[in-house]
Design a protein around this motif. Structure first.
Motif, PDB file in Angstrom:
ATOM      1  N   PRO A 126     -25.472  -6.670  32.181  1.00 52.34           N
ATOM      2  CA  PRO A 126     -24.139  -7.231  32.407  1.00 52.34           C
ATOM      3  C   PRO A 126     -23.163  -6.163  32.880  1.00 52.34           C
ATOM      4  CG  PRO A 126     -24.494  -6.850  30.071  1.00 52.34           C
ATOM      5  CD  PRO A 126     -25.794  -6.506  30.751  1.00 52.34           C
ATOM      6  N   ILE A 127     -22.352  -6.531  33.849  1.00 60.26           N
ATOM      7  CA  ILE A 127     -21.233  -5.687  34.260  1.00 60.26           C
ATOM      8  C   ILE A 127     -20.034  -6.164  33.454  1.00 60.26           C
ATOM      9  CG2 ILE A 127     -19.766  -4.921  36.150  1.00 60.26           C
ATOM     10  CD1 ILE A 127     -22.645  -4.002  36.427  1.00 60.26           C
ATOM     11  N   LEU A 128     -19.637  -5.401  32.451  1.00 58.06           N
ATOM     12  CA  LEU A 128     -18.582  -5.818  31.532  1.00 58.06           C
ATOM     13  C   LEU A 128     -17.220  -5.663  32.199  1.00 58.06           C
ATOM     14  CD1 LEU A 128     -20.052  -4.125  28.337  1.00 58.06           C
ATOM     15  CD2 LEU A 128     -20.430  -6.461  29.184  1.00 58.06           C
ATOM     16  N   ASN A 129     -16.415  -6.723  32.123  1.00 56.22           N
ATOM     17  CA  ASN A 129     -15.154  -6.794  32.853  1.00 56.22           C
ATOM     18  C   ASN A 129     -13.913  -6.746  31.970  1.00 56.22           C
ATOM     19  OD1 ASN A 129     -16.005  -7.422  35.772  1.00 56.22           O
ATOM     20  ND2 ASN A 129     -17.190  -8.906  34.597  1.00 56.22           N
ATOM     21  N   SER A 130     -14.087  -6.831  30.655  1.00 58.44           N
ATOM     22  CA  SER A 130     -12.927  -6.950  29.779  1.00 58.44           C
ATOM     23  C   SER A 130     -13.267  -6.433  28.391  1.00 58.44           C
ATOM     24  CB  SER A 130     -12.488  -8.416  29.671  1.00 58.44           C
ATOM     25  OG  SER A 130     -13.495  -9.181  29.016  1.00 58.44           O
ATOM     26  N   ARG A 131     -12.227  -6.210  27.605  1.00 64.85           N
ATOM     27  CA  ARG A 131     -12.417  -5.790  26.221  1.00 64.85           C
ATOM     28  C   ARG A 131     -13.229  -6.839  25.452  1.00 64.85           C
ATOM     29  NH1 ARG A 131      -9.566  -2.494  22.486  1.00 64.85           N
ATOM     30  NH2 ARG A 131      -7.918  -2.068  24.011  1.00 64.85           N
ATOM     31  N   GLU A 132     -12.954  -8.123  25.715  1.00 65.46           N
ATOM     32  CA  GLU A 132     -13.662  -9.190  25.006  1.00 65.46           C
ATOM     33  C   GLU A 132     -15.163  -9.136  25.303  1.00 65.46           C
ATOM     34  OE1 GLU A 132      -9.442 -10.152  25.432  1.00 65.46           O
ATOM     35  OE2 GLU A 132     -10.980  -9.659  26.934  1.00 65.46           O
ATOM     36  N   GLN A 133     -15.517  -8.930  26.566  1.00 67.90           N
ATOM     37  CA  GLN A 133     -16.935  -8.837  26.910  1.00 67.90           C
ATOM     38  C   GLN A 133     -17.576  -7.596  26.298  1.00 67.90           C
ATOM     39  OE1 GLN A 133     -17.584  -9.140  31.141  1.00 67.90           O
ATOM     40  NE2 GLN A 133     -17.460 -11.382  31.109  1.00 67.90           N
ATOM     41  N   LEU A 134     -16.853  -6.487  26.315  1.00 63.61           N
ATOM     42  CA  LEU A 134     -17.364  -5.256  25.714  1.00 63.61           C
ATOM     43  C   LEU A 134     -17.639  -5.458  24.222  1.00 63.61           C
ATOM     44  CD1 LEU A 134     -17.973  -2.198  25.641  1.00 63.61           C
ATOM     45  CD2 LEU A 134     -15.492  -1.817  25.374  1.00 63.61           C
ATOM     46  N   GLU A 135     -16.664  -6.036  23.513  1.00 65.67           N
ATOM     47  CA  GLU A 135     -16.831  -6.223  22.070  1.00 65.67           C
ATOM     48  C   GLU A 135     -17.968  -7.185  21.758  1.00 65.67           C
ATOM     49  OE1 GLU A 135     -12.929  -7.412  20.884  1.00 65.67           O
ATOM     50  OE2 GLU A 135     -12.151  -5.347  20.844  1.00 65.67           O
ATOM     51  N   ALA A 136     -18.101  -8.249  22.556  1.00 68.03           N
ATOM     52  CA  ALA A 136     -19.190  -9.209  22.330  1.00 68.03           C
ATOM     53  C   ALA A 136     -20.553  -8.565  22.581  1.00 68.03           C
ATOM     54  CB  ALA A 136     -18.999 -10.427  23.230  1.00 68.03           C
ATOM     55  N   TRP A 137     -20.648  -7.738  23.608  1.00 62.38           N
ATOM     56  CA  TRP A 137     -21.915  -7.072  23.912  1.00 62.38           C
ATOM     57  C   TRP A 137     -22.269  -6.068  22.803  1.00 62.38           C
ATOM     58  CZ3 TRP A 137     -25.858  -8.325  26.676  1.00 62.38           C
ATOM     59  CH2 TRP A 137     -26.826  -7.374  27.046  1.00 62.38           C
ATOM     60  N   LEU A 138     -21.255  -5.341  22.310  1.00 62.11           N
ATOM     61  CA  LEU A 138     -21.498  -4.395  21.221  1.00 62.11           C
ATOM     62  C   LEU A 138     -21.919  -5.111  19.939  1.00 62.11           C
ATOM     63  CD1 LEU A 138     -18.583  -1.880  21.836  1.00 62.11           C
ATOM     64  CD2 LEU A 138     -21.034  -1.436  22.133  1.00 62.11           C
ATOM     65  N   ARG A 139     -21.310  -6.264  19.663  1.00 63.75           N
ATOM     66  CA  ARG A 139     -21.729  -7.045  18.491  1.00 63.75           C
ATOM     67  C   ARG A 139     -23.190  -7.438  18.602  1.00 63.75           C
ATOM     68  NH1 ARG A 139     -16.602  -9.485  18.968  1.00 63.75           N
ATOM     69  NH2 ARG A 139     -17.512 -11.276  20.061  1.00 63.75           N
ATOM     70  N   HIS A 140     -23.578  -7.859  19.809  1.00 65.89           N
ATOM     71  CA  HIS A 140     -24.976  -8.235  20.013  1.00 65.89           C
ATOM     72  C   HIS A 140     -25.891  -7.026  19.828  1.00 65.89           C
ATOM     73  CE1 HIS A 140     -28.459 -10.313  21.618  1.00 65.89           C
ATOM     74  NE2 HIS A 140     -28.647  -9.297  22.453  1.00 65.89           N
ATOM     75  N   CYS A 141     -25.481  -5.870  20.326  1.00 67.53           N
ATOM     76  CA  CYS A 141     -26.292  -4.655  20.169  1.00 67.53           C
ATOM     77  C   CYS A 141     -26.479  -4.315  18.694  1.00 67.53           C
ATOM     78  CB  CYS A 141     -25.629  -3.478  20.888  1.00 67.53           C
ATOM     79  SG  CYS A 141     -25.633  -3.607  22.702  1.00 67.53           S
ATOM     80  N   ARG A 142     -25.391  -4.433  17.921  1.00 64.14           N
ATOM     81  CA  ARG A 142     -25.482  -4.115  16.492  1.00 64.14           C
ATOM     82  C   ARG A 142     -26.377  -5.119  15.769  1.00 64.14           C
ATOM     83  NH1 ARG A 142     -19.106  -3.510  16.954  1.00 64.14           N
ATOM     84  NH2 ARG A 142     -19.014  -1.357  17.755  1.00 64.14           N
TER      85      ARG A 142
END
Length: 382
Positions: free
Chosen positions: A120-136
């Motif tokens: 994913p090419i992350l475009n916003s803080r919301e996308q970044l936080e959601a991707w990090l939650r998934h990683c964790r």
């Protein structure tokens, strides 16, 4: 490499000669021309990798056939819109190919992106936080890209927000950023706006020392080598759409579009053609009806103003473009050229994608992405 079929030397054969006897209209995609254009893009940026933008079904040309062919040529980076396009592409590409989703990972699609090895090419803080939650949740540091908005005001992190996140270690330290990108607003022109975007992008690039950098699309190839960075995202340039007036790049024509005559009739002075009787016959004429219309993606705006080619001769469209049909003035052509089944060329050497799109007041990729699946795709190699 995809299977292809060659077209015989005579360009005016009937559709049945290339296996289109059941097809109403056919888009012919020349893979040799795609290869030539891809090589040209590579040569214009010799120190960069040349990626391929194959979103929207490879601009309407058919990603399932075009993308594997580009991979066969050595392309390793592919850009799609979202998870659905990425999954479809993953099924036909080597596992080593990188597939980037320009819209990022929308809510609920993170697991599918991971399972299909999509970036994913992350475009916003919301996308970044959601991707990090998934990683964790998965206990894995999954790679992604970051898109910063340097002046297009469309997708991407605002510059100030990206700085704040980086300074606060807002999760970026947990993320393997494999690509840092932005999009030029006026890539066709080396102007003050493009240079401002270039400088903004450069100043931010130090935040991602391990990421590949990408700023240029096809048109950005001609802005100067300082715009090229590590990876070019080429789409229209590969598919033969003119992206600049640069003399170093004259793209080979990739697309042809053709249909066939269903019926030919004679009309007398005063008769009218088509819905709303939009064309009135001024003198005795012959009119051919051909099997393509706006349901196939042929522009409705070309009624009473566009033209086609039959056996290399120009013939005007008369009457409105309807859902399934166009009507053509063939008065000046030999009757032997207008028999049922005769090929009608809509995009051809005499009328390129750019010519037809310009006549319809459209962009070239707007035209090709609008040509629907009712129109068969035929892949050839010269």
């Amino acid at each position: 490499m995809p299977d292809t079929i060659g077209i015989e030397a005579n360009p005016y054969h009937k559709l049945a000669d290339v296996g289109c006897e059941t097809s109403r209209s056919t888009m012919i995609v020349d893979l040799s021309a795609i290869e030539a254009n891809y090589r040209k893009c590579q040569a214009l940026a010799p120190h960069s990798a040349c990626g391929a933008v194959v979103k929207a079904d490879a601009y309407g040309l058919g990603a399932a056939r075009v993308a594997p062919f580009l991979a066969y040529l050595g392309c390793a980076h592919f850009f799609v819109t979202d998870v659905a396009e990425g999954i479809a592409l993953r099924d036909v590409l080597p596992s080593s190919a990188k597939i980037y989703m320009l819209h990022g990972a929308m809510p609920g699609t993170e697991l599918a992106a991971e399972q299909h090895n999509l970036l994913p090419i992350l475009n916003s803080r919301e996308q970044l936080e959601a991707w990090l939650r998934h990683c964790r949740l998965r206990n894995r540091a999954l790679p992604a890209g970051i898109h910063v908005d340097t002046g297009l005001s469309r997708l991407g992190f605002p510059i100030d927000e990206l700085h704040t996140i980086a300074e606060n270690k807002g999760g970026l330290s947990e993320l393997p950023v494999v690509l840092f990108m932005s999009q030029l607003a006026c890539a066709e022109w080396r102007n003050e706006i493009s240079l401002q975007q270039l400088n903004r992008f450069r100043r931010l690039s130090h935040l991602f020392p391990n990421a590949s950098l990408s700023l240029s699309n096809s048109a950005g190839l001609f802005a100067g080598c300082e715009f090229h960075f590590d990876l070019i995202r080429s789409g229209g340039g590969i598919f033969g759409f003119s992206t600049a007036d640069d003399p170093d790049f004259k793209p080979a024509q990739v697309v042809r579009l053709r249909t066939q005559i269903i019926q030919c009739r004679k009309l007398e002075h005063g008769e009218a053609i088509g819905y709303l009787r939009s064309y009135t016959v001024k003198k005795r004429m012959r009119v051919a009806t051909a099997a393509i219309g706006y349901a196939d993606g042929f522009p409705r705006t070309l009624g009473n103003r566009g033209h086609v080619f039959i056996c290399g001769s120009r013939a005007p469209i008369v009457g409105f473009v309807s859902m399934d049909l166009i009507t053509i003035d063939v008065t000046n052509l030999p009757e032997s050229w207008t028999l049922p089944g005769t090929v009608v060329d809509l995009i051809c050497p005499e009328q390129t994608v750019g010519d037809l799109a310009s006549a319809a007041k459209m962009l070239s990729d707007e035209l090709t992405t609008g040509i629907g699946q009712r129109c068969r795709r035929l892949y050839v190699s010269s």
